[in-house]
Design a protein around this motif. Sequence first.
Motif, PDB file in Angstrom:
ATOM      1  N   VAL A 137       1.092  10.779 -10.124  1.00  0.00           N
ATOM      2  CA  VAL A 137      -0.221  10.694 -10.774  1.00  0.00           C
ATOM      3  C   VAL A 137      -0.728  10.980 -10.740  1.00  0.00           C
ATOM      4  CG1 VAL A 137      -2.204   8.757 -12.154  1.00  0.00           C
ATOM      5  CG2 VAL A 137       0.337   7.804 -11.814  1.00  0.00           C
ATOM      6  N   VAL A 138      -1.552  11.582  -9.490  1.00  0.00           N
ATOM      7  CA  VAL A 138      -2.100  12.722  -9.188  1.00  0.00           C
ATOM      8  C   VAL A 138      -1.859  14.143  -9.082  1.00  0.00           C
ATOM      9  CG1 VAL A 138      -4.141  13.482  -8.040  1.00  0.00           C
ATOM     10  CG2 VAL A 138      -4.150  10.797  -8.634  1.00  0.00           C
ATOM     11  N   ALA A 193       3.197   5.977  -5.961  1.00  0.00           N
ATOM     12  CA  ALA A 193       2.617   5.595  -6.997  1.00  0.00           C
ATOM     13  C   ALA A 193       1.465   6.667  -7.199  1.00  0.00           C
ATOM     14  CB  ALA A 193       3.188   4.826  -7.922  1.00  0.00           C
ATOM     15  N   VAL A 194       0.451   6.671  -6.832  1.00  0.00           N
ATOM     16  CA  VAL A 194      -0.685   7.319  -7.269  1.00  0.00           C
ATOM     17  C   VAL A 194      -0.353   8.766  -6.585  1.00  0.00           C
ATOM     18  CG1 VAL A 194      -2.945   8.058  -6.357  1.00  0.00           C
ATOM     19  CG2 VAL A 194      -2.436   5.636  -6.921  1.00  0.00           C
ATOM     20  N   VAL A 217       1.736   1.720  -3.700  1.00  0.00           N
ATOM     21  CA  VAL A 217       1.092   1.961  -4.504  1.00  0.00           C
ATOM     22  C   VAL A 217       0.393   3.564  -4.291  1.00  0.00           C
ATOM     23  CG1 VAL A 217      -1.591   2.036  -4.814  1.00  0.00           C
ATOM     24  CG2 VAL A 217      -0.180  -0.408  -5.141  1.00  0.00           C
ATOM     25  N   ALA A 218       0.660   3.974  -3.086  1.00  0.00           N
ATOM     26  CA  ALA A 218       0.164   5.512  -2.833  1.00  0.00           C
ATOM     27  C   ALA A 218       1.346   6.573  -3.261  1.00  0.00           C
ATOM     28  CB  ALA A 218       0.546   5.273  -1.251  1.00  0.00           C
ATOM     29  N   GLN A 228       0.579  -1.268  -0.277  1.00  0.00           N
ATOM     30  CA  GLN A 228      -0.231  -0.487   0.138  1.00  0.00           C
ATOM     31  C   GLN A 228       1.438   1.061  -0.342  1.00  0.00           C
ATOM     32  OE1 GLN A 228      -0.079  -2.058   2.969  1.00  0.00           O
ATOM     33  NE2 GLN A 228      -0.635  -1.395   4.777  1.00  0.00           N
TER      34      GLN A 228
END
Length: 181
Positions: free
Chosen positions: A45-46, A41-42, A38-39, A35
């Motif tokens: 992305v955002v 990478a997010v 993923v956080a 997690q």
Amino acid sequence: MAIPAAAAQWFLPFVLPICFYVAFTDLREMKIKNQAVVALAVVYVVIGLVVFPPWSGDWPSGMIGPFPVALPVYVWQLMHLFVVLLIGIILNAAGAVGAGDAKFSAAAAPFIWTADFRLLLAVLMATLLAAFAAHRIAKFTPLRRIAPDWKSWDAGKAFPMGLTLGGCLAIYLILGAFFGS
């Protein structure tokens, strides 16, 4: 530094807590949690869409293999994730790095400017030496009693690289916030 200072300042408040979490969980459990990867990478992305909107600005050209390509900065930086992930998979298969270390490095790659690679290596080496020394000092002194159940104390020769990788990314972005282009 090649990283724009404004970009580092945008990313820093979101990335810093993730870096601390990665360092803490790797010390405590000898694992970098998915997690957190993923956080991270997010966040790129955002927040990257806000910092480097692909629909505005110049599209720098570069090479993908033998082919010249012009892409937005956002996409060039995002491509670092896939390149580093491929390298990490190969190194993990060879037993050189842990899977969590490879995944975290891939998720951190979009935040790093290619022109800052030498600086990044210097920060990584300094962070590795400092983290290793601090971990070993704490492991063999009464400081260990602060967190007696951490798995990293009894991991033998294994070392929680999340401490180093998280620290390196945090230091790079802090430097970028102050000394970026």
